[in-house]
Structure formats: C-alpha cells, structure tokens
Write a protein that holds these residues in place. Structure first.
Motif, PDB file in Angstrom:
ATOM      1  N   PHE A 263      40.087  -1.992 -62.494  1.00 20.39           N
ATOM      2  CA  PHE A 263      39.260  -3.187 -62.299  1.00 20.39           C
ATOM      3  C   PHE A 263      39.559  -3.826 -60.946  1.00 20.39           C
ATOM      4  O   PHE A 263      40.588  -3.557 -60.331  1.00 20.39           O
ATOM      5  CB  PHE A 263      39.516  -4.182 -63.430  1.00 20.39           C
ATOM      6  CG  PHE A 263      39.054  -3.672 -64.767  1.00 20.39           C
ATOM      7  CD1 PHE A 263      37.720  -3.800 -65.153  1.00 20.39           C
ATOM      8  CD2 PHE A 263      39.937  -3.028 -65.620  1.00 20.39           C
ATOM      9  CE1 PHE A 263      37.285  -3.301 -66.373  1.00 20.39           C
ATOM     10  CE2 PHE A 263      39.509  -2.523 -66.838  1.00 20.39           C
ATOM     11  CZ  PHE A 263      38.178  -2.660 -67.218  1.00 20.39           C
ATOM     12  N   CYS A 264      38.661  -4.700 -60.510  1.00 19.26           N
ATOM     13  CA  CYS A 264      38.822  -5.359 -59.227  1.00 19.26           C
ATOM     14  C   CYS A 264      40.051  -6.273 -59.275  1.00 19.26           C
ATOM     15  O   CYS A 264      40.121  -7.169 -60.122  1.00 19.26           O
ATOM     16  CB  CYS A 264      37.575  -6.169 -58.902  1.00 19.26           C
ATOM     17  SG  CYS A 264      37.770  -7.217 -57.453  1.00 19.26           S
ATOM     18  N   CYS A 267      38.793 -10.202 -58.837  1.00 16.50           N
ATOM     19  CA  CYS A 267      38.090 -10.988 -59.855  1.00 16.50           C
ATOM     20  C   CYS A 267      38.175 -10.371 -61.241  1.00 16.50           C
ATOM     21  O   CYS A 267      37.689 -10.954 -62.207  1.00 16.50           O
ATOM     22  CB  CYS A 267      36.628 -11.171 -59.443  1.00 16.50           C
ATOM     23  SG  CYS A 267      35.651  -9.677 -59.654  1.00 16.50           S
ATOM     24  N   LYS A 270      34.240  -5.121 -62.947  1.00 19.88           N
ATOM     25  CA  LYS A 270      34.121  -3.655 -62.908  1.00 19.88           C
ATOM     26  C   LYS A 270      33.970  -3.186 -61.460  1.00 19.88           C
ATOM     27  O   LYS A 270      33.445  -3.914 -60.617  1.00 19.88           O
ATOM     28  CB  LYS A 270      32.898  -3.219 -63.717  1.00 19.88           C
ATOM     29  CG  LYS A 270      33.094  -3.337 -65.206  1.00 19.88           C
ATOM     30  CD  LYS A 270      32.150  -2.378 -65.928  1.00 19.88           C
ATOM     31  CE  LYS A 270      32.574  -2.245 -67.381  1.00 19.88           C
ATOM     32  NZ  LYS A 270      31.519  -2.612 -68.316  1.00 19.88           N
ATOM     33  N   THR A 271      34.415  -1.972 -61.207  1.00 22.63           N
ATOM     34  CA  THR A 271      34.295  -1.425 -59.855  1.00 22.63           C
ATOM     35  C   THR A 271      33.574  -0.082 -59.890  1.00 22.63           C
ATOM     36  O   THR A 271      33.471   0.547 -60.946  1.00 22.63           O
ATOM     37  CB  THR A 271      35.680  -1.204 -59.217  1.00 22.63           C
ATOM     38  OG1 THR A 271      36.460  -0.401 -60.095  1.00 22.63           O
ATOM     39  CG2 THR A 271      36.394  -2.514 -58.945  1.00 22.63           C
ATOM     40  N   ARG A 280      37.218   1.697 -54.053  1.00 16.28           N
ATOM     41  CA  ARG A 280      36.624   1.146 -55.273  1.00 16.28           C
ATOM     42  C   ARG A 280      35.985  -0.178 -54.883  1.00 16.28           C
ATOM     43  O   ARG A 280      36.658  -1.098 -54.433  1.00 16.28           O
ATOM     44  CB  ARG A 280      37.672   0.920 -56.373  1.00 16.28           C
ATOM     45  CG  ARG A 280      38.253   2.195 -56.937  1.00 16.28           C
ATOM     46  CD  ARG A 280      39.173   1.909 -58.107  1.00 16.28           C
ATOM     47  NE  ARG A 280      38.418   1.785 -59.343  1.00 16.28           N
ATOM     48  CZ  ARG A 280      38.337   2.736 -60.271  1.00 16.28           C
ATOM     49  NH1 ARG A 280      38.975   3.882 -60.111  1.00 16.28           N
ATOM     50  NH2 ARG A 280      37.641   2.545 -61.366  1.00 16.28           N
ATOM     51  N   THR A 281      34.670  -0.228 -55.053  1.00 17.23           N
ATOM     52  CA  THR A 281      33.920  -1.409 -54.645  1.00 17.23           C
ATOM     53  C   THR A 281      33.621  -2.260 -55.868  1.00 17.23           C
ATOM     54  O   THR A 281      33.178  -1.745 -56.893  1.00 17.23           O
ATOM     55  CB  THR A 281      32.584  -0.977 -53.986  1.00 17.23           C
ATOM     56  OG1 THR A 281      32.890   0.013 -52.994  1.00 17.23           O
ATOM     57  CG2 THR A 281      31.877  -2.130 -53.333  1.00 17.23           C
ATOM     58  N   CYS A 282      33.858  -3.566 -55.752  1.00 17.32           N
ATOM     59  CA  CYS A 282      33.609  -4.464 -56.882  1.00 17.32           C
ATOM     60  C   CYS A 282      32.115  -4.600 -57.135  1.00 17.32           C
ATOM     61  O   CYS A 282      31.314  -4.670 -56.210  1.00 17.32           O
ATOM     62  CB  CYS A 282      34.216  -5.838 -56.586  1.00 17.32           C
ATOM     63  SG  CYS A 282      34.003  -6.979 -57.966  1.00 17.32           S
ATOM     64  N   THR A 284      30.846  -7.126 -58.998  1.00 13.60           N
ATOM     65  CA  THR A 284      30.503  -8.527 -59.248  1.00 13.60           C
ATOM     66  C   THR A 284      29.896  -9.155 -57.993  1.00 13.60           C
ATOM     67  O   THR A 284      30.538  -9.165 -56.943  1.00 13.60           O
ATOM     68  CB  THR A 284      31.771  -9.329 -59.628  1.00 13.60           C
ATOM     69  OG1 THR A 284      32.471  -8.606 -60.628  1.00 13.60           O
ATOM     70  CG2 THR A 284      31.406 -10.719 -60.119  1.00 13.60           C
ATOM     71  N   CYS A 287      31.806 -11.525 -55.214  1.00 16.43           N
ATOM     72  CA  CYS A 287      33.271 -11.377 -55.244  1.00 16.43           C
ATOM     73  C   CYS A 287      33.816 -11.402 -53.817  1.00 16.43           C
ATOM     74  O   CYS A 287      33.256 -10.798 -52.910  1.00 16.43           O
ATOM     75  CB  CYS A 287      33.651 -10.074 -55.932  1.00 16.43           C
ATOM     76  SG  CYS A 287      35.432  -9.752 -55.842  1.00 16.43           S
ATOM     77  N   SER A 289      36.174  -9.898 -52.598  1.00 16.78           N
ATOM     78  CA  SER A 289      36.572  -8.593 -52.068  1.00 16.78           C
ATOM     79  C   SER A 289      35.420  -7.892 -51.353  1.00 16.78           C
ATOM     80  O   SER A 289      35.628  -6.869 -50.703  1.00 16.78           O
ATOM     81  CB  SER A 289      37.097  -7.702 -53.193  1.00 16.78           C
ATOM     82  OG  SER A 289      36.029  -7.261 -54.001  1.00 16.78           O
ATOM     83  N   CYS A 297      40.574  -2.722 -51.949  1.00 16.89           N
ATOM     84  CA  CYS A 297      39.534  -1.729 -52.252  1.00 16.89           C
ATOM     85  C   CYS A 297      39.978  -0.309 -51.931  1.00 16.89           C
ATOM     86  O   CYS A 297      39.255   0.636 -52.228  1.00 16.89           O
ATOM     87  CB  CYS A 297      38.273  -2.019 -51.455  1.00 16.89           C
ATOM     88  SG  CYS A 297      37.675  -3.692 -51.648  1.00 16.89           S
TER      89      CYS A 297
END
Ligand SMILES: NC(=O)C1=CN([C@@H]2O[C@H](COP(=O)(O)OP(=O)(O)OC[C@H]3O[C@@H](n4cnc5c(N)ncnc54)[C@H](O)[C@@H]3O)[C@@H](O)[C@H]2O)C=CC1
Ligand SMILES: [Mg+2]
Ligand SMILES: [Mg+2]
Ligand SMILES: [Mg+2]
Ligand SMILES: [Zn+2]
Length: 442
Positions: A263-264, A267, A270-271, A280-282, A284, A287, A289, A297
């Motif tokens: 997970f991110c 926040c 989900k990624t 891994r990109t969030c 949300t 966010c 990030s 990431c």
C-alpha cells in the motif's frame, strides 16, 4: 588590405570560440574553412592549444578528429600536450599523447575495486525499457525469455545432475520459460519485475522475476524433478555461483520491496505497479506522493556501514559477535546509517555504541549489496584512537581485539584458530583479508 583584415577577424573569432569551448561554432567555422584548424593568433596559440589550456575535452577531441596538427608549438615552445599537462588537464594530456586512449584520471588510493558476492552484473538492466510496456509485454510472451520464480522470496533452484557438470556451485536457479509460468502471468495480483537482458547474448534475452505467496507447485508445469524452493535466505543464498548471486541481489530486493510495500506509505491507499516493477504509483487522487518525486514510490536501499577497526598498534583488529552468530564466530561491527549522517560519522558512532572504542580516520574500501532484504553494505577500514572495550550487551555479546596472526589462522581455517570468520562471500571476510594483505606488504 580589407580582405586580409576580414581573414584576421575570422581567425580571431575562431580562436575566441575555441578558447570558450564553443564546439558548435568551432565546428561550423571549420566546415566553412578547414584551414582555420591550424591557424594561430597571439603568441602562436592555436585553437587546440586554447582548448587544451581551458580544459575543453570534447573540443580537443573534435579538433583532433578533424585532423589538426597537434605537434605545433607556440612562441614559448609549448605543444598543446605541454599546455594541458601544465594546467592539470590530465584527461586531455592523455588524449594528446597519441594513442587516443583515456587513462585513469583518478588519483590512486591504493584500493582497487573488488567484486564481492552479490555484486556481479550478469544482466544489463536496460532501465529505459521499463516504461516501454509494448516491449515488455512482447518480451514476456517470447519463448526465449527467462523467468525466475520465488515463493515467499525463496528462489526456485535445481540440484539436478544435468546442471552439475560445468558449475562449481551446488545449486542453480531454475530458468523457467513462458509456458511454465503462463498461469501466473495471467494473474493480476502477481508482480512481474523486469531484471534486464543478458549481456552476452545476441538477440536480447530478457529476464523477469516473480514472487508468489502460496506454494505454486501444483498449478505450475515444472518438468525438473530436482527443483525446489531454496529456503533461507542465509546461508543458502551464498551457494549459488557469482553470476546468479548478482541476479538474486537485484531480484530478491525488488520483490521483497513489493511484498512489504503493498500500500501507499503516504496515505495507505492502493497502488499500481509501473515501470517494469520499479515503481508503485498511488491510486488515490490528490495523494501527496503523486506530487513531485517521492522515494516512497521506488524500491528502497538501506545503507549500512561495516568496518574493520584497526588497533593503534597496527597489528590487531576489533571484531565482535552478535548473540545470533554461530558459536565461535566473530565479524566486523556494522550498523545502519542514519538520516543526515555521513559514512565516516556512522562508522564512528556505531563503533562507539557497540564497543566503546573511539575511531579516528575512516577509509572506504569496497561495498556489497545484501538482499536480506535490501541493504548496501559499505565496507570501511578505520583506525582506533582508544582501545578499552565496553560492549553494548543489547547488540553485541562480545567484542575483542584479535592479532593479525589470529585472524590469518581463522581465514585459512587452521586448527590453531581461536575464532571462526564469516564465509568468503561476506564483505566482512574480505575486509579482514584486505587488511592482512595490506600489512604483509609493508
Ligand atoms: N556481512 C557481515 O559480516 C555482517 C552483516 N551485518 C548486516 O548489517 C546489517 C546492519 O547491522 P546491524 O548490526 O543489525 O545494525 P545496527 O547496529 O544499526 O543495529 C540494528 C538495529 O538498528 C535498528 N535499525 C535502524 N535502522 C534500521 C533499518 N533501516 N533497518 C532495520 N533496523 C534498523 C533496529 O532497531 C535494529 O535492531 C544487518 O542487516 C546485518 O545482517 C552485520 C554484521 C556483520
Ligand atoms: Mg550493529
Ligand atoms: Mg549498532
Ligand atoms: Mg544502529
Ligand atoms: Zn497515497
């Protein structure tokens, strides 16, 4: 008269561009008039001399490739080579001596680069392909592509007799093909990491790695009856050959990151896996990030210092043992670098914390990726300025000064040895060996 004035101005302009290292203008002017190459201005200085004087490496290379005369001398009798040497542009001086080869411009520290286990680059990472999803999926469906399978971060290996012939290693990674792992590739929750392509092979054979949580033996078609998941990670991962050790260092670290950062971290959302498994990109919206570049990431690497501390008498070194070490084994002290800390200060702090010894000078020697899960061991040698030992019982069970002879006995596994050392694949072993060689050369 006006014609020679114009010519004079052109030469002056040309030399001025050369002096400033303006490769574009110099090249343009040479195309217009190749005679400019060997023209000289004040005090007999040519474009090559001016470029050499001011350290314009690319320009010197370009002028040489256009065929300028590098043996011309200025009014002080200096060639471009003399000038480069005088002004300390060693890389240019090397270029001008004739054979065109660039020599090592780093001053020698007496330390040569050493290849530790887990350090070999068998694959070329080709990071530019990570964003090329078309290329990646074509490679995933190619019959030549190699897939490495991990179960809870343990790699699938084989001890099969067919692999024993030309390798000293007892075990070998199973190089699975598309047909064996096809079922897994179709599953949406499985991360496939692009490792790179074989450096030696013509035709770019790609390698991927995947990790599954549940034992996949039942759903997979693996023909090799000698294959099994190598449980460890230590010391089993040290049983592979050097090429495969390097592949594992990369694959296991990235897969471990995926398994622990589902997970991110910003926040908790989900990624989505991107860039061939290197991001891994969030998902949300809004966010933090997603704004700017965020290290969360990307796969993490934790820097660790590991150091051999030399006694002020020059003939003993400090080794310690953790409670978890096998009986009799001692190793170099080590510890994680903290935020805002240099390598040298981390060495001094960790040695002080763990042994109570004060360290003075610190020198970098060599480093080693350590994929359990993702450290970079930064190996140093350092000199103590105090010798009383007071161990931190939480971290270290015992720390002692050992003589040079005692560690040599341990390295050669003599029956006289009073301690055992970590295996040759660990950088601690190399640091000690490096020190004993250093002394024997004195
Ligand atoms: N190759 C070798 O011969 C040796 C290797 N090592 C490796 O070096 C690494 C660090 O050495 P240690 O003495 O354990 O470090 P250390 O002396 O900094 O103490 C470890 C403690 O630091 C804390 N810590 C701070 N940052 C951390 C991080 N990023 N990850 C995990 N814990 C962190 C934890 O509380 C942990 O228990 C370990 O992974 C160990 O496996 C250690 C000794 C010898
Ligand atoms: Mg430590
Ligand atoms: Mg410590
Ligand atoms: Mg620490
Ligand atoms: Zn997020």
């Amino acid at each position: 008269l006006s014609k020679s004035n114009t010519r004079h101005e052109m030469v002056e302009g040309f030399l001025d561009h050369a002096s400033r290292g303006d490769l574009v203008r110099v090249s343009d002017m040479i195309c217009y008039s190749s005679k400019l190459l060997n023209e000289s201005g004040k005090q007999g200085w040519t474009a090559l001399m001016l470029a050499a004087r001011n350290g314009h490496f690319d320009l010197v290379k370009a002028l040489l490739s256009k065929g300028c005369n590098k043996d011309l001398k200025n009014k002080s009798g200096q060639t471009a080579h003399d000038i480069a040497k005088f002004w300390g542009h060693k890389h240019i001086a090397d270029l001008l001596v004739g054979d065109g080869k660039i020599r090592d411009i780093l001053p020698s520290t007496g330390v040569t680069e050493h290849e530790n286990y887990f350090s070999r680059e068998y694959l070329s990472r080709m990071s530019d392909k990570r964003t090329d999803s078309g290329w990646l999926s074509a490679k995933q469906s190619s019959p030549e592509t190699v897939f490495l399978l991990f179960h809870n971060l343990d790699p699938l290996v084989t001890s099969g007799p067919e692999h024993m012939n030309n390798s000293q290693a007892k075990l070998k990674l199973c190089r699975l093909k598309r047909d064996s792992v096809g079922v897994l590739l179709k599953k949406s929750d499985i991360v496939v990491v692009f490792l790179g392509v074989e450096k030696q092979e013509y035709g770019l054979i790609a390698w991927f790695a995947l990790n599954v949580e549940e034992n996949p033996s039942e759903i997979l078609k693996i023909e090799d009856s000698h294959s099994f998941f190598l449980q460890g990670p230590m010391p089993t991962l040290l049983m592979l050959n050097e090429d495969e050790g390097g592949i594992i260092a990369q694959a296991r670290s990235v897969l471990a990151w995926h398994s622990r950062y589902s997970f991110c971290p910003t926040c908790g959302g989900k990624t989505k896996v991107a860039e061939g498994g290197y991001k891994r990109t969030c998902l949300t919206e809004g966010c933090k990030s997603l704004l700017g570049i965020h290290s969360t990431c990307y796969p993490r690497v934790d820097p660790v210092v590991i150091m051999l501390v030399i006694h002020p008498d020059g003939n003993q070194c400090l080794l310690g043992r953790k409670k978890t070490f096998p009986p009799g084994m001692f190793s170099c002290l080590a510890g994680f670098i903290e935020p805002g800390e240099t390598i040298e200060n981390a060495v001094r702090r960790e040695v002080m914390e763990e042994s109570g010894v004060t360290v003075g000078p610190v020198r970098y020697v060599s480093c080693q990726p350590w994929p359990m899960p993702s450290s970079l061991m930064i190996g140093c040698i350092s000199v103590a300025v105090s010798t009383d030992i007071k161990v931190d019982k939480d971290e270290i069970e015992e720390a002692r000064w050992f003589t040079r002879q005692q560690v040599i006995d341990a390295i050669v596994k003599s029956s006289k040895a009073v301690l055992t050392m970590p295996p040759r694949q660990a950088i601690a072993h190399y640091l000690v060996k490096h020190w004993t060689c250093l002394n024997s050369n004195l």
